[in-house]
Design a protein around this motif. Structure first.
Motif, PDB file in Angstrom:
ATOM      1  N   GLN A   1       0.930  -1.184   0.216  1.00 17.70           N
ATOM      2  CA  GLN A   1      -0.044  -0.043  -0.064  1.00 17.70           C
ATOM      3  C   GLN A   1       0.624   1.262   0.173  1.00 17.70           C
ATOM      4  N   ALA A   2       2.156   1.215   0.556  1.00 23.42           N
ATOM      5  CA  ALA A   2       2.870   2.339   0.522  1.00 23.42           C
ATOM      6  C   ALA A   2       3.636   2.526  -0.724  1.00 23.42           C
TER       7      ALA A   2
ATOM      8  N   TRP B   1       0.819   4.152  -3.135  1.00 21.53           N
ATOM      9  CA  TRP B   1       0.824   5.390  -2.794  1.00 21.53           C
ATOM     10  C   TRP B   1       1.893   6.287  -3.554  1.00 21.53           C
TER      11      TRP B   1
ATOM     12  N   SER C   1       1.714   9.011  -6.792  1.00 25.02           N
ATOM     13  CA  SER C   1       1.756  10.302  -6.279  1.00 25.02           C
ATOM     14  C   SER C   1       2.904  10.995  -6.962  1.00 25.02           C
TER      15      SER C   1
ATOM     16  N   SER D   1       6.066  13.192   2.269  1.00 26.51           N
ATOM     17  CA  SER D   1       4.985  12.077   2.562  1.00 26.51           C
ATOM     18  C   SER D   1       3.893  12.140   3.491  1.00 26.51           C
TER      19      SER D   1
ATOM     20  N   SER E   1      -0.083  12.303   2.770  1.00 27.96           N
ATOM     21  CA  SER E   1      -0.605  10.844   3.052  1.00 27.96           C
ATOM     22  C   SER E   1      -1.726  10.904   4.202  1.00 27.96           C
ATOM     23  N   ARG E   2      -2.462  12.046   4.259  1.00 32.49           N
ATOM     24  CA  ARG E   2      -3.120  11.932   5.817  1.00 32.49           C
ATOM     25  C   ARG E   2      -4.183  10.651   5.669  1.00 32.49           C
TER      26      ARG E   2
ATOM     27  N   LEU F   1      -3.970   7.843   4.900  1.00 32.32           N
ATOM     28  CA  LEU F   1      -3.477   6.274   4.892  1.00 32.32           C
ATOM     29  C   LEU F   1      -3.233   6.097   6.625  1.00 32.32           C
TER      30      LEU F   1
ATOM     31  N   ARG G   1       1.899   4.920   6.466  1.00 34.72           N
ATOM     32  CA  ARG G   1       2.568   6.048   6.429  1.00 34.72           C
ATOM     33  C   ARG G   1       4.004   5.855   6.974  1.00 34.72           C
TER      34      ARG G   1
ATOM     35  N   LEU H   1       6.422   5.303   4.215  1.00 40.46           N
ATOM     36  CA  LEU H   1       6.526   5.886   2.953  1.00 40.46           C
ATOM     37  C   LEU H   1       8.030   6.688   2.616  1.00 40.46           C
TER      38      LEU H   1
END
Length: 357
Positions: A131-132, A135, A139, A297, A301-302, A304, A309, A312
Protein backbone atom coordinates in the motif's frame (compact mmCIF):
# COMPACT_ATOMS: atom_id res chain seq x y z
CA UNK A 1 -21.77 0.74 -32.11
CA UNK A 2 -20.35 -2.54 -33.40
CA UNK A 3 -17.89 -4.23 -31.08
CA UNK A 4 -15.07 -5.96 -33.01
CA UNK A 5 -13.41 -9.20 -31.87
CA UNK A 6 -10.55 -8.54 -29.43
CA UNK A 7 -7.41 -10.55 -28.71
CA UNK A 8 -5.97 -9.92 -25.25
CA UNK A 9 -2.24 -10.73 -25.04
CA UNK A 10 -0.51 -11.40 -21.74
CA UNK A 11 3.22 -12.17 -21.32
CA UNK A 12 3.78 -14.00 -18.03
CA UNK A 13 6.73 -15.32 -16.06
CA UNK A 14 6.83 -16.20 -12.35
CA UNK A 15 3.25 -15.00 -11.90
CA UNK A 16 1.92 -17.90 -9.81
CA UNK A 17 0.49 -15.53 -7.23
CA UNK A 18 -1.59 -13.33 -9.55
CA UNK A 19 -2.08 -15.17 -12.87
CA UNK A 20 -5.43 -16.86 -12.20
CA UNK A 21 -6.91 -13.64 -10.80
CA UNK A 22 -5.68 -11.61 -13.77
CA UNK A 23 -7.12 -14.13 -16.25
CA UNK A 24 -10.44 -14.14 -14.39
CA UNK A 25 -10.68 -10.36 -14.80
CA UNK A 26 -10.00 -10.65 -18.53
CA UNK A 27 -12.61 -13.33 -19.12
CA UNK A 28 -15.10 -11.56 -16.85
CA UNK A 29 -15.32 -8.50 -19.12
CA UNK A 30 -18.81 -7.25 -19.97
CA UNK A 31 -17.60 -6.89 -23.55
CA UNK A 32 -20.35 -7.80 -26.07
CA UNK A 33 -18.00 -8.88 -28.88
CA UNK A 34 -15.87 -12.04 -29.31
CA UNK A 35 -12.88 -12.26 -26.98
CA UNK A 36 -9.79 -14.46 -26.77
CA UNK A 37 -6.79 -14.48 -24.44
CA UNK A 38 -3.27 -15.50 -25.52
CA UNK A 39 -0.81 -16.27 -22.70
CA UNK A 40 2.88 -16.15 -23.69
CA UNK A 41 4.54 -18.10 -20.89
CA UNK A 42 8.24 -17.66 -20.15
CA UNK A 43 10.47 -20.06 -18.18
CA UNK A 44 9.33 -19.74 -14.56
CA UNK A 45 10.67 -20.84 -11.20
CA UNK A 46 7.15 -21.36 -9.85
CA UNK A 47 3.89 -22.99 -11.05
CA UNK A 48 3.07 -20.31 -13.63
CA UNK A 49 3.24 -22.67 -16.63
CA UNK A 50 1.10 -25.35 -14.98
CA UNK A 51 -1.50 -22.78 -13.93
CA UNK A 52 -1.59 -21.43 -17.50
CA UNK A 53 -2.07 -24.94 -18.94
CA UNK A 54 -4.86 -25.68 -16.44
CA UNK A 55 -6.60 -22.44 -17.35
CA UNK A 56 -6.34 -23.29 -21.05
CA UNK A 57 -7.81 -26.76 -20.47
CA UNK A 58 -10.80 -25.26 -18.65
CA UNK A 59 -11.51 -22.36 -21.03
CA UNK A 60 -11.62 -22.58 -24.86
CA UNK A 61 -11.00 -18.84 -25.22
CA UNK A 62 -7.47 -19.23 -23.80
CA UNK A 63 -4.42 -20.15 -25.88
CA UNK A 64 -0.99 -20.75 -24.34
CA UNK A 65 2.23 -20.25 -26.31
CA UNK A 66 5.78 -20.78 -25.09
CA UNK A 67 8.09 -17.78 -24.80
CA UNK A 68 11.53 -19.45 -24.48
CA UNK A 69 13.47 -16.22 -23.92
CA UNK A 70 11.17 -15.04 -21.14
CA UNK A 71 11.50 -11.46 -22.43
CA UNK A 72 8.30 -9.41 -22.25
CA UNK A 73 8.55 -7.87 -25.75
CA UNK A 74 9.34 -11.26 -27.29
CA UNK A 75 6.30 -12.72 -25.54
CA UNK A 76 4.11 -9.92 -26.82
CA UNK A 77 5.25 -10.48 -30.40
CA UNK A 78 4.64 -14.23 -30.09
CA UNK A 79 1.18 -13.62 -28.65
CA UNK A 80 0.25 -11.16 -31.41
CA UNK A 81 1.37 -13.62 -34.09
CA UNK A 82 -0.84 -16.28 -32.46
CA UNK A 83 -3.82 -13.94 -31.98
CA UNK A 84 -6.68 -14.13 -34.47
CA UNK A 85 -8.24 -10.68 -34.20
CA UNK A 86 -7.49 -7.17 -35.45
CA UNK A 87 -7.74 -5.40 -32.09
CA UNK A 88 -5.00 -6.22 -29.58
CA UNK A 89 -5.31 -5.44 -25.87
CA UNK A 90 -2.14 -5.80 -23.81
CA UNK A 91 -2.16 -6.78 -20.12
CA UNK A 92 0.36 -8.15 -17.60
CA UNK A 93 0.01 -11.08 -15.25
CA UNK A 94 -0.06 -8.83 -12.17
CA UNK A 95 -2.67 -6.40 -13.52
CA UNK A 96 -6.47 -6.57 -13.31
CA UNK A 97 -8.93 -5.21 -15.88
CA UNK A 98 -12.12 -3.71 -14.41
CA UNK A 99 -15.31 -5.24 -15.94
CA UNK A 100 -15.95 -2.42 -18.42
CA UNK A 101 -12.34 -1.91 -19.53
CA UNK A 102 -12.56 -3.35 -23.05
CA UNK A 103 -15.99 -1.88 -23.75
CA UNK A 104 -14.71 1.59 -22.82
CA UNK A 105 -11.40 1.20 -24.65
CA UNK A 106 -13.04 0.08 -27.90
CA UNK A 107 -15.48 3.01 -27.74
CA UNK A 108 -12.58 5.46 -27.29
CA UNK A 109 -10.61 3.74 -30.06
CA UNK A 110 -13.56 4.23 -32.43
CA UNK A 111 -14.29 7.81 -31.35
CA UNK A 112 -10.70 9.06 -31.65
CA UNK A 113 -9.42 6.97 -34.54
CA UNK A 114 -6.34 6.31 -32.41
CA UNK A 115 -3.78 3.59 -33.01
CA UNK A 116 -3.52 2.89 -29.28
CA UNK A 117 -5.61 3.94 -26.28
CA UNK A 118 -4.84 3.42 -22.62
CA UNK A 119 -5.22 4.92 -19.20
CA UNK A 120 -3.99 4.81 -15.63
CA UNK A 121 -1.92 2.26 -13.72
CA UNK A 122 -4.11 2.24 -10.61
CA UNK A 123 -1.70 0.66 -8.13
CA UNK A 124 -3.38 -1.10 -5.19
CA UNK A 125 -1.52 -2.89 -2.43
CA UNK A 126 -2.62 -5.86 -0.39
CA UNK A 127 -0.08 -5.58 2.46
CA UNK A 128 0.88 -2.35 4.28
CA UNK A 129 4.21 -2.30 2.39
CA UNK A 130 2.47 -2.73 -0.96
CA UNK A 131 0.00 0.00 0.00
CA UNK A 132 2.94 2.32 0.67
CA UNK A 133 4.43 1.43 -2.72
CA UNK A 134 1.04 1.98 -4.38
CA UNK A 135 0.87 5.45 -2.84
CA UNK A 136 4.36 6.22 -4.14
CA UNK A 137 3.49 4.97 -7.63
CA UNK A 138 0.39 7.15 -7.86
CA UNK A 139 1.84 10.28 -6.24
CA UNK A 140 3.78 13.10 -7.89
CA UNK A 141 6.18 12.80 -4.96
CA UNK A 142 7.11 9.35 -6.21
CA UNK A 143 6.85 9.40 -10.01
CA UNK A 144 6.41 13.02 -11.01
CA UNK A 145 3.65 14.16 -13.33
CA UNK A 146 3.24 11.07 -15.55
CA UNK A 147 -0.44 10.96 -16.51
CA UNK A 148 -0.62 7.18 -16.62
CA UNK A 149 0.50 7.12 -12.97
CA UNK A 150 -1.32 10.10 -11.52
CA UNK A 151 -4.25 10.71 -13.91
CA UNK A 152 -4.98 13.75 -16.01
CA UNK A 153 -7.01 15.02 -18.94
CA UNK A 154 -7.88 12.85 -21.95
CA UNK A 155 -5.85 13.62 -25.05
CA UNK A 156 -2.84 12.70 -27.21
CA UNK A 157 0.09 11.20 -25.30
CA UNK A 158 3.60 9.91 -25.88
CA UNK A 159 2.58 6.56 -24.39
CA UNK A 160 -0.06 4.96 -22.18
CA UNK A 161 -0.22 2.14 -19.65
CA UNK A 162 -0.69 -1.24 -21.35
CA UNK A 163 -2.89 -0.15 -24.27
CA UNK A 164 -5.51 -1.37 -26.74
CA UNK A 165 -4.08 -1.29 -30.27
CA UNK A 166 -5.11 -1.59 -33.86
CA UNK A 167 -3.13 -4.65 -34.89
CA UNK A 168 -2.22 -3.31 -38.34
CA UNK A 169 -0.39 -0.39 -36.74
CA UNK A 170 1.59 -2.67 -34.41
CA UNK A 171 2.64 -4.66 -37.46
CA UNK A 172 3.38 -1.57 -39.56
CA UNK A 173 5.69 -0.29 -36.80
CA UNK A 174 7.50 -3.63 -36.68
CA UNK A 175 6.14 -4.94 -33.37
CA UNK A 176 7.81 -4.65 -29.98
CA UNK A 177 11.60 -4.30 -29.97
CA UNK A 178 12.69 -7.60 -28.39
CA UNK A 179 15.91 -6.11 -27.02
CA UNK A 180 14.07 -3.30 -25.21
CA UNK A 181 13.60 -5.01 -21.85
CA UNK A 182 11.92 -2.04 -20.14
CA UNK A 183 9.94 0.91 -21.58
CA UNK A 184 9.02 -1.43 -24.44
CA UNK A 185 5.52 0.06 -24.80
CA UNK A 186 6.90 3.61 -24.88
CA UNK A 187 9.36 2.65 -27.60
CA UNK A 188 6.69 0.93 -29.72
CA UNK A 189 4.36 3.91 -29.30
CA UNK A 190 7.19 6.20 -30.40
CA UNK A 191 7.44 4.29 -33.69
CA UNK A 192 3.65 4.22 -34.08
CA UNK A 193 3.50 8.00 -33.61
CA UNK A 194 6.44 8.47 -35.94
CA UNK A 195 4.41 6.79 -38.68
CA UNK A 196 1.41 9.04 -38.13
CA UNK A 197 -0.51 7.01 -35.56
CA UNK A 198 -2.29 8.67 -32.64
CA UNK A 199 -1.72 7.45 -29.07
CA UNK A 200 -4.60 8.51 -26.81
CA UNK A 201 -4.70 8.71 -23.02
CA UNK A 202 -8.00 8.61 -21.17
CA UNK A 203 -8.38 8.55 -17.38
CA UNK A 204 -11.57 6.51 -17.82
CA UNK A 205 -9.37 3.44 -18.26
CA UNK A 206 -8.07 2.33 -14.86
CA UNK A 207 -6.19 -0.96 -14.53
CA UNK A 208 -5.48 -2.33 -11.06
CA UNK A 209 -1.76 -3.03 -10.62
CA UNK A 210 -0.26 -5.14 -7.81
CA UNK A 211 3.03 -3.57 -6.61
CA UNK A 212 6.17 -5.47 -5.64
CA UNK A 213 5.88 -7.16 -2.27
CA UNK A 214 9.39 -6.52 -0.84
CA UNK A 215 11.90 -3.70 -0.62
CA UNK A 216 14.50 -5.71 -2.57
CA UNK A 217 12.05 -6.39 -5.40
CA UNK A 218 11.00 -2.72 -5.48
CA UNK A 219 14.63 -1.58 -5.59
CA UNK A 220 15.48 -3.96 -8.44
CA UNK A 221 12.38 -2.85 -10.37
CA UNK A 222 13.23 0.84 -10.15
CA UNK A 223 16.94 0.28 -10.80
CA UNK A 224 16.04 -1.37 -14.11
CA UNK A 225 13.46 1.32 -14.87
CA UNK A 226 16.23 3.91 -14.50
CA UNK A 227 18.70 1.96 -16.63
CA UNK A 228 16.25 1.65 -19.50
CA UNK A 229 14.95 5.20 -19.24
CA UNK A 230 18.56 6.28 -19.84
CA UNK A 231 18.42 4.21 -23.05
CA UNK A 232 15.31 6.14 -24.10
CA UNK A 233 16.92 9.51 -23.35
CA UNK A 234 20.15 8.46 -25.08
CA UNK A 235 18.37 7.37 -28.25
CA UNK A 236 15.69 10.09 -28.17
CA UNK A 237 17.29 13.07 -26.37
CA UNK A 238 14.36 15.32 -27.22
CA UNK A 239 12.29 13.34 -24.69
CA UNK A 240 14.46 14.32 -21.68
CA UNK A 241 12.46 16.13 -19.00
CA UNK A 242 12.74 17.20 -15.36
CA UNK A 243 10.82 14.08 -14.32
CA UNK A 244 13.52 11.89 -15.85
CA UNK A 245 16.51 13.95 -14.69
CA UNK A 246 15.46 14.71 -11.09
CA UNK A 247 16.11 11.19 -9.66
CA UNK A 248 19.64 10.85 -11.08
CA UNK A 249 20.40 14.38 -9.88
CA UNK A 250 19.14 13.55 -6.40
CA UNK A 251 21.03 10.23 -6.36
CA UNK A 252 24.29 11.89 -7.45
CA UNK A 253 24.06 14.69 -4.88
CA UNK A 254 22.96 12.41 -2.06
CA UNK A 255 25.67 9.86 -2.86
CA UNK A 256 28.38 12.52 -3.06
CA UNK A 257 27.26 14.11 0.21
CA UNK A 258 27.14 10.75 1.99
CA UNK A 259 30.59 9.75 0.69
CA UNK A 260 32.11 13.08 1.75
CA UNK A 261 30.47 12.91 5.17
CA UNK A 262 31.66 9.38 5.85
CA UNK A 263 35.17 10.29 4.71
CA UNK A 264 35.13 13.20 7.12
CA UNK A 265 34.01 11.00 10.02
CA UNK A 266 36.66 8.43 9.16
CA UNK A 267 39.29 11.18 9.05
CA UNK A 268 38.26 12.49 12.45
CA UNK A 269 38.43 8.98 13.90
CA UNK A 270 41.90 8.48 12.42
CA UNK A 271 43.22 11.80 13.76
CA UNK A 272 43.53 13.45 10.34
CA UNK A 273 44.05 17.22 10.06
CA UNK A 274 41.09 19.35 11.13
CA UNK A 275 40.39 20.38 7.55
CA UNK A 276 39.35 16.81 6.76
CA UNK A 277 36.63 17.10 9.36
CA UNK A 278 34.89 19.71 7.23
CA UNK A 279 33.94 16.89 4.87
CA UNK A 280 31.30 15.88 7.40
CA UNK A 281 29.30 18.87 6.19
CA UNK A 282 28.41 16.67 3.22
CA UNK A 283 26.07 14.73 5.49
CA UNK A 284 23.74 17.72 5.34
CA UNK A 285 22.71 16.67 1.81
CA UNK A 286 21.40 13.12 2.57
CA UNK A 287 19.89 14.33 5.84
CA UNK A 288 18.10 17.18 4.05
CA UNK A 289 16.86 14.75 1.38
CA UNK A 290 15.55 12.36 4.06
CA UNK A 291 13.85 15.21 5.89
CA UNK A 292 12.32 16.45 2.64
CA UNK A 293 10.78 13.15 1.53
CA UNK A 294 9.55 12.51 5.08
CA UNK A 295 7.85 15.90 5.27
CA UNK A 296 6.30 15.58 1.81
CA UNK A 297 5.03 12.05 2.38
CA UNK A 298 3.53 12.95 5.76
CA UNK A 299 1.84 16.06 4.35
CA UNK A 300 0.30 14.27 1.36
CA UNK A 301 -0.75 10.96 2.93
CA UNK A 302 -3.10 11.93 5.73
CA UNK A 303 -5.75 9.43 4.67
CA UNK A 304 -3.49 6.39 5.13
CA UNK A 305 -3.05 4.27 8.24
CA UNK A 306 -0.05 4.96 10.51
CA UNK A 307 1.54 1.63 9.57
CA UNK A 308 1.50 2.55 5.88
CA UNK A 309 2.58 6.17 6.41
CA UNK A 310 5.60 5.07 8.42
CA UNK A 311 6.95 3.19 5.40
CA UNK A 312 6.52 5.99 2.86
CA UNK A 313 9.95 7.66 3.31
CA UNK A 314 11.66 4.29 2.85
CA UNK A 315 9.59 3.55 -0.25
CA UNK A 316 10.15 6.99 -1.81
CA UNK A 317 13.87 6.89 -1.06
CA UNK A 318 14.18 3.45 -2.63
CA UNK A 319 12.26 4.49 -5.74
CA UNK A 320 14.26 7.71 -6.22
CA UNK A 321 17.73 6.39 -5.38
CA UNK A 322 17.43 3.11 -7.28
CA UNK A 323 15.91 4.77 -10.35
CA UNK A 324 18.57 7.48 -10.28
CA UNK A 325 21.43 5.02 -9.77
CA UNK A 326 20.16 2.86 -12.61
CA UNK A 327 20.01 5.92 -14.87
CA UNK A 328 23.52 7.06 -13.96
CA UNK A 329 25.10 3.61 -14.40
CA UNK A 330 23.23 2.53 -17.55
CA UNK A 331 25.86 1.28 -20.03
CA UNK A 332 25.82 2.34 -23.67
CA UNK A 333 25.95 -1.34 -24.65
CA UNK A 334 22.61 -2.07 -22.96
CA UNK A 335 20.60 -1.65 -26.15
CA UNK A 336 21.30 -1.45 -29.84
CA UNK A 337 19.16 1.33 -31.24
CA UNK A 338 16.54 0.57 -33.85
CA UNK A 339 15.87 4.23 -34.53
CA UNK A 340 13.63 5.31 -37.41
CA UNK A 341 15.15 7.39 -40.17
CA UNK A 342 15.42 11.18 -39.91
CA UNK A 343 12.10 11.80 -41.66
CA UNK A 344 10.26 9.52 -39.24
CA UNK A 345 12.01 11.08 -36.21
CA UNK A 346 10.91 14.51 -37.40
CA UNK A 347 7.31 13.32 -37.71
CA UNK A 348 7.38 12.01 -34.14
CA UNK A 349 8.78 15.31 -32.87
CA UNK A 350 6.09 17.27 -34.75
CA UNK A 351 3.41 14.99 -33.29
CA UNK A 352 4.57 15.72 -29.75
CA UNK A 353 4.57 19.44 -30.46
CA UNK A 354 1.00 19.22 -31.73
CA UNK A 355 -0.06 17.30 -28.64
CA UNK A 356 1.34 20.03 -26.36
CA UNK A 357 -0.50 22.84 -28.14
Amino acid sequence: MEYPPVSVVMPVRNEERHLAESVRHVLGQDYPGPLELVLAVGPSADRTEQIARDLQAAEPRITVVANPSGKIPAGLNLAVRTARHQVIARIDGHALFPPSYLRTAIAVLAQTGAADVGGVMAAEGETPFQQAVAWGMTSKAGVGSAGWHTGGVAGPADSVYLGVYRRELIERAGGWDEEMLRAEDWELNYRIRARGGLVWFTPELQVTYRPRASLAALGAQYFHYGRWRRVVVREHPETASFRYLAPPGAAALTGAGLAAGLAGLAGIAAGAPAAVGWLTVGLVIPLAYLAGITAVSMALSRGLTPGVRAQLPLVLGTMHMCWGTGFLTSPRTLHRSREPDARVRSAAHDGRADARQ
